[in-house]
Enzyme design. Structure first.
Site, PDB file in Angstrom:
ATOM      1  N   GLY A 212       0.812  -1.205   0.000  1.00 43.18           N
ATOM      2  CA  GLY A 212       0.000   0.000   0.000  1.00 43.18           C
ATOM      3  C   GLY A 212       0.843   1.250   0.000  1.00 43.18           C
ATOM      4  CD  GLU A 234       4.811  -3.501  -3.621  1.00 39.88           C
ATOM      5  OE1 GLU A 234       5.200  -2.355  -3.949  1.00 39.88           O
ATOM      6  OE2 GLU A 234       3.748  -3.982  -3.979  1.00 39.88           O
ATOM      7  CB  CYS A 268       3.311  -0.515  -6.835  1.00 40.09           C
ATOM      8  SG  CYS A 268       3.647  -2.294  -6.929  1.00 40.09           S
TER       9      CYS A 268
END
Length: 468
Positions: A212, A234, A268
């Site tokens: 997140g 992460e 991401c």
């Protein structure tokens, strides 16, 4: 948010985490538009679906309408889940690797059998195209289960012998988390400030794996610090693509369009800064914008759509705000937001859609070049030399991923070594090898995932010495 034997699913503004369609029932509700069916999700605790006393509305990103209700869990549900995990731990951890491998393979089989239903549910919940959910998300989940089902059969322990003192040393690894009979996996829905904080601050949850945003990770670190919990975080990225003058543009341009805008840029690992060597800058920019305009935004069920809707209205507004800031700073918007027209069916006009947007003539100091936008926005800027572009690529606080495009093998190795990124792809993007570490540097996270790294994170090592 994954933890030892628990999973908390939360809907966050950045769209990193979204509820899964587990434990669902259907209600009939009346709205101004008439009567419609509404899903109600339930928590999964100790092998049973458990209703909650309060719920949160969850919106279909493609229409902007409520389509299900998600449990608004809190301390009570976390206590029940922790107790269930604790009770299940001795039996599950005592199972042989072969038995646990069979369970994981069975899970993979069930996922594969329900691929279409799961893809439809993921597409509706997250706003992504059904094509992406069907060809990447669910198949990758199946692949991950099969990979780790095999991986757990091949781990070895360390052993050394000290003849001069007559001692043998070896290591054992004891599992920290647990797996699938009742209590082994518990899924609790809710918001971060409520159920998330109850979970990460619980003294009997020994480790936390979180994917997140950085602000949420900072809060997790604060709450878990008094208990010295193991953390795997992460987090975000501001990932550069570096395109040298000897790059193969026929491969580079379509791949960089995909790396910039896949899943609406809500990955991401997506590219959000594109550095192009000056000698090919104009050519690249023209072809890149042309290719971006071909990237179709449509309703998730449209098989020809390349992009669907963003995760929430709040997030859509946030992403749009970055484009407004760039324009106010004097940057040029070459295509997308505020430039081109988006055509959608009437029932999807209130959905959270946005065209892929390319920004240029922007300074490295701009928030659009420094902050994670997590949407379909990328910036394209020129550079002169190898040394210059490495310094500029490394000038942000993030260090998750990077791509390098060049036909010069020596240059590829040099640049990859100097980039402050946990992952570097050269002449490709998003090719994963699960045996190898995955994770970022700097503010992009703590720890790594992968066969060996995950094994080490989810176990505690113990050294045993035997004198004979």
């Amino acid at each position: 948010m994954r933890t030892s034997g628990l999973e908390v699913r939360t809907r966050q503004t950045q769209g990193r985490e979204t509820p899964s369609p587990v434990g669902r029932k259907t209600e009939v509700v009346s709205t101004m538009a008439g009567t419609k069916a509404l899903l109600t999700l339930e928590n999964f605790i100790n092998g049973k679906f458990v209703p909650c006393s309060s719920y949160i509305d969850s919106y279909d990103p493609s229409t902007g309408e409520v389509y299900c209700r998600v449990p608004d869990s809190g301390n009570e549900e976390i206590e029940a889940a922790v107790e269930a995990a604790r009770a299940a731990f001795p039996g599950w951890s005592a199972r042989s690797p072969q038995e646990r491998s069979q369970v994981l393979h069975r899970l993979a089989d069930l996922l594969e059998k329900s691929l279409e239903d799961l893809a439809q549910a993921e597409s509706r919940d997250q706003g992504k195209t059904i094509t992406l959910a069907r060809t990447m998300d669910i198949p990758r989940s199946v692949q991950n289960f099969r990979f780790f089902a095999s991986s757990i059969l091949h781990h070895t322990s360390e052993c050394t012998h000290m003849d001069h003192v007559g001692c043998l040393h070896y290591t054992l690894r004891a599992p920290v988390g647990i797996g699938v009979p009742p209590g082994v996996v518990n899924i609790v829905f809710g918001t971060g400030p409520k159920v998330g904080e109850a979970l990460v601050s619980h003294p009997e949850v020994p480790l936390i794996s979180f994917t997140g945003s950085q602000p949420t990770a900072e809060r997790i670190a604060q709450l878990s610090a008094p208990h010295c919990k193991k953390l795997s975080l992460e987090l975000g990225g501001k990932n550069p693509a570096i395109i040298f003058e000897d790059a193969n543009l026929e491969e580079c341009i379509p791949t960089t369009v995909r790396s910039s805008f896949a899943n609406q840029g809500e990955i991401c690992l997506c590219t959000s800064r594109i550095f192009v060597q000056k000698s090919i800058y104009s050519e690249f920019l023209k072809k890149f914008v042309e290719a971006t305009r071909m990237w179709k935004v449509g309703i998730p069920s449209d098989p020809s759509a390349n992009m669907g809707a963003l995760i929430s209205k709040a997030h859509l507004e946030k992403v749009r705000s970055y484009v407004k800031k760039a324009r106010a700073e004097g940057a040029r918007i070459l295509c997308g937001e505020g430039v081109d027209t988006l055509s959608l069916p009437p029932k999807n006009q209130a959905g959270y859609f946005m065209l892929p947007t390319v920004i240029t003539d922007i300074k490295d100091e701009s928030c659009c070049m420094k902050e994670e936008i997590f949407g379909p926005v990328t910036c394209v800027v020129p550079f002169d030399s190898e040394e210059e572009v490495i310094q500029r690529a490394n000038s942000v606080k993030y260090g998750l991923a990077a791509t390098v495009w060049s036909s010069n093998v020596g240059r590829v190795h040099r640049v990859a070594k100097k980039l402050q990124s946990g992952l570097v792809w050269t002449n490709c993007w998003l090719i994963r090898e699960l045996n190898l570490p995955f994770g970022g540097m700097k503010s992009s996270g703590i720890g790594r995932e992968g066969a060996k790294d995950s094994y080490e994170f989810f176990t505690e090592v113990k050294t045993i010495t035997i004198k004979h």
